[in-house]
Design an enzyme around this catalytic site. Sequence first.
Site, PDB file in Angstrom:
ATOM      1  N   TYR A 409       0.815  -1.223   0.000  1.00  0.00           N
ATOM      2  CA  TYR A 409       0.000   0.000   0.000  1.00  0.00           C
ATOM      3  C   TYR A 409       0.846   1.269   0.000  1.00  0.00           C
ATOM      4  CZ  TYR A 409      -4.614  -1.990   1.343  1.00  0.00           C
ATOM      5  OH  TYR A 409      -5.815  -2.631   1.381  1.00  0.00           O
ATOM      6  N   GLU A 410       0.272   2.338  -0.553  1.00  0.00           N
ATOM      7  CA  GLU A 410       0.848   3.690  -0.477  1.00  0.00           C
ATOM      8  C   GLU A 410       2.278   3.770  -1.005  1.00  0.00           C
ATOM      9  OE1 GLU A 410      -1.422   5.599   0.183  1.00  0.00           O
ATOM     10  OE2 GLU A 410      -2.804   4.581   1.505  1.00  0.00           O
ATOM     11  N   GLY A 411       2.560   2.996  -2.030  1.00  0.00           N
ATOM     12  CA  GLY A 411       3.920   2.892  -2.563  1.00  0.00           C
ATOM     13  C   GLY A 411       4.646   1.769  -1.843  1.00  0.00           C
TER      14      GLY A 411
END
Length: 603
Positions: A409-411
């Site tokens: 997630y989120e990079g």
Amino acid sequence: MSTEAINKDLLRGGQFLVKETKAEDIFTMEDFSEEQKMMRDSAKEFVDRELWANWERFEQKDYAFTEECMRKAGELGLLGVAVPEAYDGLGMGFVSTMLVCDYISGATGSFSTAFGAHTGIGTMPITLYGNEEQKKKYVPKLATGEWFGAYCLTEPGAGSDANSGKTKAVLSDDGKHYLISGQKMWISNAGFCNVFIVFARIGDDKNITGFIVENDASNGISMGDEEKKLGIHSSSTRQVFFNDTKVPVENMLSERGNGFKIAMNALNVGRIKLAAACLDAQRRVIGEATKYANERIQFKTPIVNFGAIKAKLAEMATNTYADESASYRAAKNIEDRIALRQAEGNSHQEAELKGVEEYAIECSILKVAVSEDVQNTTDEGIQIFGGMGFSADTPMESAWRDARISRIYEGTNEINRMLAVGMLVKKAMKGHVDLLGPAMKVADELTGIPSFDTPDYSELFAEEKEILGKLKKVFLMVAGAAVQKFGPELDKHQQLLLAASDILIEIYMAESTILRTEKNAKRFGEESQETQIAMSQLYLYNAVDIVIKQGKEAIVSFAEGDEQRMMLMGLKRFTKYANQPNVVALRTKIADKIAAENGYFIA
């Protein structure tokens, strides 16, 4: 305190590396106000009643139950904590939004994903980038749970390279609509959302553009089946297809070509909130593992009495304590920076965007550190349960599977590791963080004669803080030499960046842990903090080992000859203890306290 005084005392993002932070200047969980404690208790009560009591339903792909729980959270105001009161939210500060995210996310990854996708990337882009008409139309419905939001960025060919998306937006002949066509994937909340934040490219624009798109199947919007996933089973995750979907021109979010900036800033907030979302999961896993270890009898004794189990519980608790310390330290820095910008005349939108952006380095650090700790904690939780931990009849197995997505997630964590160092170097080049001066001092120190004086370590953490200072020198030595050698080509040396990033991460996490404990020891007394002191010392000991390993790997990979020998000598000097801690004694002290309290005892 005046704006000037706040500005003077508040470190900029990344400056923790080169400027001293005093214990009294950081925020800790022990500083929660009465209002914040009430919010925490309200979130915990909701989770225990609605989520934890029904954790098995989330494993049965009960998407309707996830939606039902989200509506209940909306009725309690938990979906609107970060939304200004003008749009039917609670308008709470950044720390308060962190703690709600923290305590509402510990029972199941399915709900925490739905909550995070809705409150963060589903609502926040409109709150922070929308015009007044857009905010009035959409945000109140999202804040109360009347509507749910989703975020359409990822495509089959555009993941980490988010700006390479192929989804197109074409202006209609009458100039009143954009026609959006394209495919989005891994869209959380897709199955029950009412509105999408969609990113598409207009013509041959260099950057993508954001749009607010209402979910209407009759408007060229269709979906794939629910994805079959390793974990987060009741989080609705589907592909979304747009086929000449008509979007009014007034639904463009911000300006044309500003989509990539929106996406990146949303990720900064998402990263620190993801760290928060991994905290209570660790506390609950430690609690379940401790109860089991206290009750499980083998060889006529509870397994909690065995050294191998003590080591696991101590390391799990130590990492959780460090994660809390660093997460709330950064959250308060962001909150203070937002307040400072508002005092200087910035709007709420601009203040929040710039406040979070200032600490993007810390957000990436936290995303990596805490997501990896929650994975390790759930893994050790399974191990303590033994064969029962592998059974789907206990919550350990699902906790381990749910934790796995947090590193993506989120990079991905790899992207975030490289971002942390890359952003720090950019800040240095802009003059926002002075790395060059301190790095040159370290280089001079390497050729000088070390001091052989016997320091006074009688004060609490005197030696630990000296070691922290030396670990910062390791980073400056390695990163300074790497920048000098590779210059603007540094970003092509990914393995070197990964090694340097691990050093940077350990410095921030260890320092946050020690400063929290020091602050609390000063105000509550050292006796009350005996276990926390042990955890701080244990975390630093482990951090030093990581710095030695990663520092050596970096040095031998880019330096040669005399430079390499000099830097390796420096690494040895800068990671040397005068008084090595008794690691087994530290772990035993921590584990015995956890066993006595039958779980994680701090929050």
